[in-house]
Design a protein around this motif. Structure first.
Motif, PDB file in Angstrom:
ATOM      1  N   UNK A   1    -100.810  36.774   1.940  1.00  0.00           N
ATOM      2  CA  UNK A   1    -102.221  36.582   2.122  1.00  0.00           C
ATOM      3  C   UNK A   1    -102.461  37.090   3.494  1.00  0.00           C
ATOM      4  N   UNK A   2    -103.762  37.310   3.591  1.00  0.00           N
ATOM      5  CA  UNK A   2    -104.189  37.636   4.751  1.00  0.00           C
ATOM      6  C   UNK A   2    -104.235  36.716   5.919  1.00  0.00           C
ATOM      7  N   UNK A   3    -104.655  37.016   7.202  1.00  0.00           N
ATOM      8  CA  UNK A   3    -104.990  35.964   8.170  1.00  0.00           C
ATOM      9  C   UNK A   3    -106.238  35.454   7.948  1.00  0.00           C
ATOM     10  N   UNK A   4    -106.192  34.102   8.021  1.00  0.00           N
ATOM     11  CA  UNK A   4    -107.267  33.363   7.732  1.00  0.00           C
ATOM     12  C   UNK A   4    -107.602  32.593   6.461  1.00  0.00           C
ATOM     13  N   UNK A   5    -106.596  33.189   5.436  1.00  0.00           N
ATOM     14  CA  UNK A   5    -106.984  32.656   4.011  1.00  0.00           C
ATOM     15  C   UNK A   5    -106.018  31.229   4.083  1.00  0.00           C
ATOM     16  N   UNK A   6    -106.568  30.140   3.469  1.00  0.00           N
ATOM     17  CA  UNK A   6    -106.057  28.934   3.539  1.00  0.00           C
ATOM     18  C   UNK A   6    -105.858  28.561   4.795  1.00  0.00           C
ATOM     19  N   UNK A   7    -106.490  28.795   5.845  1.00  0.00           N
ATOM     20  CA  UNK A   7    -106.532  28.243   7.191  1.00  0.00           C
ATOM     21  C   UNK A   7    -105.358  28.715   8.137  1.00  0.00           C
ATOM     22  N   UNK A   8    -104.764  29.600   7.661  1.00  0.00           N
ATOM     23  CA  UNK A   8    -103.450  30.225   8.570  1.00  0.00           C
ATOM     24  C   UNK A   8    -103.971  31.218   9.339  1.00  0.00           C
ATOM     25  N   UNK A   9    -103.348  31.106  10.537  1.00  0.00           N
ATOM     26  CA  UNK A   9    -103.928  32.076  11.652  1.00  0.00           C
ATOM     27  C   UNK A   9    -103.396  33.482  11.385  1.00  0.00           C
ATOM     28  N   UNK A  10    -102.045  33.617  10.975  1.00  0.00           N
ATOM     29  CA  UNK A  10    -101.608  35.041  10.746  1.00  0.00           C
ATOM     30  C   UNK A  10    -101.309  35.314   9.417  1.00  0.00           C
ATOM     31  N   UNK A  11    -100.879  36.748   9.111  1.00  0.00           N
ATOM     32  CA  UNK A  11    -100.547  36.971   7.755  1.00  0.00           C
ATOM     33  C   UNK A  11     -99.144  36.381   7.358  1.00  0.00           C
ATOM     34  N   UNK A  12     -99.258  36.181   6.191  1.00  0.00           N
ATOM     35  CA  UNK A  12     -98.031  35.139   5.807  1.00  0.00           C
ATOM     36  C   UNK A  12     -97.445  35.350   4.248  1.00  0.00           C
ATOM     37  N   UNK A  13     -96.317  35.377   3.809  1.00  0.00           N
ATOM     38  CA  UNK A  13     -95.807  35.587   2.430  1.00  0.00           C
ATOM     39  C   UNK A  13     -95.150  34.336   2.092  1.00  0.00           C
ATOM     40  N   UNK A  14     -95.377  34.016   0.657  1.00  0.00           N
ATOM     41  CA  UNK A  14     -94.860  32.827   0.117  1.00  0.00           C
ATOM     42  C   UNK A  14     -93.920  33.437  -1.078  1.00  0.00           C
ATOM     43  N   UNK A  15     -92.711  33.149  -1.283  1.00  0.00           N
ATOM     44  CA  UNK A  15     -91.904  33.671  -2.233  1.00  0.00           C
ATOM     45  C   UNK A  15     -91.248  32.325  -3.020  1.00  0.00           C
ATOM     46  N   UNK A  16     -91.239  32.531  -4.279  1.00  0.00           N
ATOM     47  CA  UNK A  16     -90.676  31.586  -5.190  1.00  0.00           C
ATOM     48  C   UNK A  16     -90.210  32.012  -6.446  1.00  0.00           C
ATOM     49  N   UNK A  17     -89.140  31.670  -7.270  1.00  0.00           N
ATOM     50  CA  UNK A  17     -88.070  30.871  -6.538  1.00  0.00           C
ATOM     51  C   UNK A  17     -87.133  31.831  -5.755  1.00  0.00           C
ATOM     52  N   UNK A  18     -86.229  31.140  -4.857  1.00  0.00           N
ATOM     53  CA  UNK A  18     -85.184  31.715  -4.262  1.00  0.00           C
ATOM     54  C   UNK A  18     -83.643  31.148  -4.687  1.00  0.00           C
ATOM     55  N   UNK A  19     -82.763  31.837  -4.231  1.00  0.00           N
ATOM     56  CA  UNK A  19     -81.539  31.619  -4.532  1.00  0.00           C
ATOM     57  C   UNK A  19     -80.733  31.510  -3.046  1.00  0.00           C
ATOM     58  N   UNK A  20     -79.613  31.239  -3.053  1.00  0.00           N
ATOM     59  CA  UNK A  20     -78.681  31.163  -1.766  1.00  0.00           C
ATOM     60  C   UNK A  20     -78.521  32.282  -1.287  1.00  0.00           C
ATOM     61  N   UNK A  21     -78.062  33.207  -2.101  1.00  0.00           N
ATOM     62  CA  UNK A  21     -77.962  34.594  -1.730  1.00  0.00           C
ATOM     63  C   UNK A  21     -78.897  35.445  -1.251  1.00  0.00           C
ATOM     64  N   UNK A  22     -80.296  34.930  -1.874  1.00  0.00           N
ATOM     65  CA  UNK A  22     -81.365  35.710  -1.257  1.00  0.00           C
ATOM     66  C   UNK A  22     -81.612  35.022   0.110  1.00  0.00           C
ATOM     67  N   UNK A  23     -81.786  33.999   0.397  1.00  0.00           N
ATOM     68  CA  UNK A  23     -81.755  33.232   1.799  1.00  0.00           C
ATOM     69  C   UNK A  23     -80.819  33.940   2.580  1.00  0.00           C
ATOM     70  N   UNK A  24     -79.464  33.939   2.109  1.00  0.00           N
ATOM     71  CA  UNK A  24     -78.538  34.358   3.140  1.00  0.00           C
ATOM     72  C   UNK A  24     -78.977  35.728   3.565  1.00  0.00           C
ATOM     73  N   UNK A  25     -79.511  36.674   2.474  1.00  0.00           N
ATOM     74  CA  UNK A  25     -79.954  37.986   2.842  1.00  0.00           C
ATOM     75  C   UNK A  25     -80.908  38.082   3.984  1.00  0.00           C
ATOM     76  N   UNK A  26     -81.714  37.221   3.783  1.00  0.00           N
ATOM     77  CA  UNK A  26     -82.887  37.099   4.793  1.00  0.00           C
ATOM     78  C   UNK A  26     -82.510  36.701   6.226  1.00  0.00           C
ATOM     79  N   UNK A  27     -81.429  35.740   6.248  1.00  0.00           N
ATOM     80  CA  UNK A  27     -80.943  35.491   7.370  1.00  0.00           C
ATOM     81  C   UNK A  27     -80.124  36.593   7.997  1.00  0.00           C
TER      82      UNK A  27
END
Length: 586
Positions: A281-307
């Motif tokens: 979603x672009x900045x301003x959508x949903x009242x958020x100031x910056x560009x943001x992304x929402x991902x669902x669902x995730x696993x422990x391996x996916x979150x570990x890869x992001x970290x």
């Protein structure tokens, strides 16, 4: 062998069959029952004659009744006499007399008056608290339906939409001019209601404009959303050259679409893979100031890869173990009578429980830092290295189970904001899990869905079907839309219907894999309202102005930029009533 036996064996006609034997047995039983009945009648007649004789001369027959001498070693005869006396029907009253006698004999049990020993007031108070005499049950109060003057928005993808109203809906049987004007308006991002072009602005043209969206890739023989569709039962093996071409084209489309979102020329888009869905979603959508992304669902391996890639993220829907433990403790105390509103110290006990939960959360935050210190401490005590390794392995297993508890559920949803979105974009381009290697859609890149055009996109339309139904003795018109229903489609339709309809209802069917996106949007807004953090919320006016070139109607952009409680809904049915003041859902 006797002569009778020899004759029986020699003459088969004298043999007895089983059914003949059964008949003879039944006949003997009947004869025996008849003989017993005759004997009973004669016995009753003799006893009656004896009784009549006894009444005529009681003095002469006084010694004939007890001819048998009693056994002196028999058990208590008095008890038998008492039982016979109690069982004698002569002593049992019948009718109304028995009822009055029973009522007169019943007495209220006398409660002995025992004075309680005097004790300390504190002990008496604790006893009264531990033994509640009266507990009030919580009243079930129905929540009032939520209302809004503006049409709410849903951020989960819908697969079916149904509109019901009393008048006809211009959804099918479009004229050539209406279909052409609706297509031109959507491709050129023109609002026919406010522009001065020569396009058709009839309800039919505007309705057709609201049923269009863009998709990449598009393979007509496969259903690319939802990815687990049953229509993809036959697995199609793709050559390596075909896979390479599809991946190359997808990278170009994905990069172009992400740049449009960062430049605020596209409000949002979806990336739908086999195992996860991402909403950018672009900045301003949903009242958020910056560009943001929402991902669902995730696993422990996916979150570990992001970290591992040093991509910071948050889990807004995750329930901490301390909160769950605190809630379980409160539930148990409520069941046992502690924490009831009728007790004087309920607030104190709840505050103590909350303080204990806060201390637990602080302690859990320092667990990772204390792991190394704990190992060093065990080494200083002289514990064997094998035992230390065993303890650390058990601890790591418990921690892994705790982390994997919410995998592939709504609680595993992650939020990535700001500059981290660019790192997340690069991660998706290079991650091996983005394009599936096995399965029905192996080698086919994730599906990109957007409300505006981008490089390599294919224009798609929803399937429309109109029918006439009858409910409660009245005729209604129903229009159904099937396909990929993006968030911008419902506000388009409601804006059109509110101009000509006084009352109508909309029923929606949500794709299960995207239901958490709407819940996360509502959670982010509620958390921002509680914290009153102005830095995380953008003014909807500035968001609307910054997204003025995003290719969507400005009324729809205003709805997307709102950050109030009634701006997002996750219900399955939406009602509109002009007399009621707008939209309502529950």
């Amino acid at each position: 062998m006797s002569l009778n036996t020899e004759g029986m064996f020699s003459n088969p006609s004298q043999w007895k069959r089983p059914e003949d034997i059964l008949k003879m047995q039944r006949l003997k039983k009947k004869q025996k029952a008849l003989q017993d009945r005759i004997n009973n009648q004669s016995r009753n007649a003799a006893s009656a004659a004896q009784a009549a004789k006894t009444t005529e001369d009681p003095i002469a027959n006084r010694f004939e009744g007890n001819t048998k001498r009693k056994n002196p070693f028999s058990r208590a005869t008095e008890n038998n006499a008492k039982r016979q006396k109690e069982d004698n029907p002569a002593h049992i009253a019948t009718g109304e007399d028995s009822i009055f006698e029973l009522l007169s004999k019943t007495r209220a049990p006398e409660v002995p008056q025992i004075e309680a020993p005097m004790g300390k007031p504190f002990v008496q108070q604790r006893l009264l608290q531990q033994c509640p005499v009266e507990q009030t049950l919580p009243e079930l109060v129905e929540e009032p339906p939520k209302t809004s003057k503006l049409a709410p928005i849903h951020w989960s993808i819908k697969s079916k939409l149904r509109i019901i109203c009393r008048t006809s809906i211009p959804g099918t049987n479009l004229k050539t001019n209406q279909e052409a004007s609706g297509l031109t308006s959507f491709v050129r991002c023109i609002d026919p209601k406010e522009s001065s072009t020569g396009l058709d602005i009839s309800p039919g043209a505007r309705f057709y404009q609201a049923t269009l969206y863009w998709q990449h890739p598009y393979l007509p023989w496969l259903t690319l959303f939802p990815r687990n569709s049953r229509n993809n039962s036959t697995q199609t093996a793709l050559d390596e050259s075909v896979r390479a071409v599809l991946a190359k084209e997808w990278v170009t489309s994905f990069r172009n679409l992400f740049q449009l979102v960062r430049a605020r020329q596209c409000p949002y888009f979806y990336l739908c893979a086999n195992t996860f869905t991402v909403l950018f979603r672009a900045a301003g959508i949903g009242g958020r100031v910056e560009t943001h992304a929402i991902m669902t669902p995730t696993s422990r391996g996916m979150r570990a890869a992001l970290k591992q890639e040093e991509i910071e993220f948050t889990t807004p829907l995750k329930k901490s173990s301390n909160t769950a433990t605190t809630q379980e403790t409160l539930n148990r105390s409520a069941e046992s009578g502690i924490g009831n509103g009728s007790f004087s110290n309920s607030s104190e006990e709840q505050s103590q429980t909350q303080d204990q939960a806060d201390r637990l959360s602080d302690a859990d935050g320092d667990d990772d830092d204390d792991d190394l210190d704990g190992e060093q401490w065990l080494e200083s005590l002289g514990v064997d290295a094998a035992e230390i390794r065993k303890i650390s392995d058990n601890h790591s297993k418990k921690q892994q189970q705790r982390e994997c508890g919410g995998d592939y559920s709504d609680q595993s949803l992650v939020l990535i904001e700001g500059s981290e979105c660019l790192a997340f974009f690069n991660f998706l381009l290079n991650a091996k899990s983005t394009i599936a290697k096995v399965g029905r859609l192996s080698g086919i890149p994730p599906t990109l869905l957007a409300p505006v055009s981008f490089v390599g996109a294919t224009l798609r339309s929803l399937q429309t079907r109109s029918t006439k139904i009858r409910m409660d003795g009245q005729d209604y018109h129903s229009t159904e839309l099937h396909g990929v229903i993006l968030p911008h489609i419902l506000p388009y339709l409601t804006d059109l219907l509110c101009e000509t309809k006084d009352n109508y209802s909309v029923t929606l069917a949500t794709v299960p894999s995207t239901a958490a996106l709407c819940e996360a949007s509502r959670k982010l807004m509620s958390d921002s309202d509680k914290e009153n953090d102005a830095s995380t919320l953008a003014d909807p006016v500035f968001g609307k102005e910054n997204l003025s070139d995003c290719g969507i109607n400005m009324r729809i952009v205003e709805i997307m930029c709102r950050a109030t409680k009634d701006s997002v809904f996750d219900a399955e049915r939406l009602l509109y009533s002009q007399e009621g003041g707008g939209f309502s859902w529950s």
